[in-house]
Write a protein that holds these residues in place. Structure first.
Motif, short mmCIF file in Angstrom:
data_model
loop_
_atom_site.label_atom_id
_atom_site.label_comp_id
_atom_site.label_asym_id
_atom_site.label_seq_id
_atom_site.Cartn_x
_atom_site.Cartn_y
_atom_site.Cartn_z
N TYR A 126 0.86 -1.18 0.00
CA TYR A 126 0.00 0.00 0.00
C TYR A 126 0.89 1.23 0.00
O TYR A 126 2.09 1.14 0.22
N TRP A 170 -8.41 -4.73 7.69
CA TRP A 170 -7.95 -4.06 8.91
C TRP A 170 -9.14 -3.53 9.70
O TRP A 170 -10.15 -3.10 9.12
N PHE A 224 -7.83 -5.27 2.75
CA PHE A 224 -6.92 -5.67 3.81
C PHE A 224 -7.60 -6.27 5.05
O PHE A 224 -6.94 -6.94 5.82
#
Length: 174
Positions: free
Chosen positions: A61, A122, A120
């Motif tokens: 990223y 997250w 991701f």
């Protein structure tokens, strides 16, 4: 690593390119960058810019170059930063002076948040902001972020704004 291209109604978020550095260097040489690691001379600016670009290869990223879809004009960059010393991935942005106040950073940041959420898994992103940078603090809050004094910044006094990425159930949106 393939860097994705994201599009919004007005913007294209794309892989960084060498020509972006000229805009980056101008911004970071100016007093406008005082809340963003600057001001930096050209050599130190290049080192910082190149390290940010390298995040794509090293971490998967990084920052996207931000272009106006209608004109192709470079507007700034928005993306995920995590240079050495940062406690976790940070959502950050800057726009060139002629692009300020037009909602480009917010539009691009929303696209990046959506991309991170789907890519991701997250639980959150943070924005780590100098307390004197009231415009960036206001933008991070407009994006739905919440000031979280329990999260670490980079420098003493940093304002850390948490952007929750987990899906919310309807009962969580009170």
């Amino acid at each position: 690593m393939t860097i994705p291209t994201l599009q919004t109604a007005r913007l294209m978020l794309r892989a960084p390119k060498l020509a972006d550095f000229e805009h980056w260097a101008a911004f970071f040489a100016s007093d406008r960058s005082r809340h963003e690691r600057g001001p930096l001379d050209r050599v130190d600016g290049y080192r910082a810019w190149a390290a940010d670009v390298a995040l794509w290869t090293l971490r998967g990223y990084g920052a996207f170059g931000l272009d106006d879809r209608a004109t192709g004009a470079y507007l700034g960059e928005v993306g995920i930063y995590q240079p050495e010393g940062f406690p976790e991935p940070e959502l950050g942005w800057f726009v060139v002076p002629e692009a300020e106040g037009r909602g480009y950073a917010a539009e691009a940041a929303r696209a990046v948040i959506d991309w991170v959420r789907t890519s991701f898994g997250w639980p959150r992103l943070v924005s780590i902001i100098d307390p004197a940078n009231s415009r960036s603090i206001a933008l991070a809050l407009r994006l739905g972020g919440v000031i979280d004094p329990a999260l670490p910044g980079v420098d003493p006094g940093d304002v850390v704004i948490r952007h929750d990425l987990r899906p919310q159930s309807p009962g969580d949106r009170a």
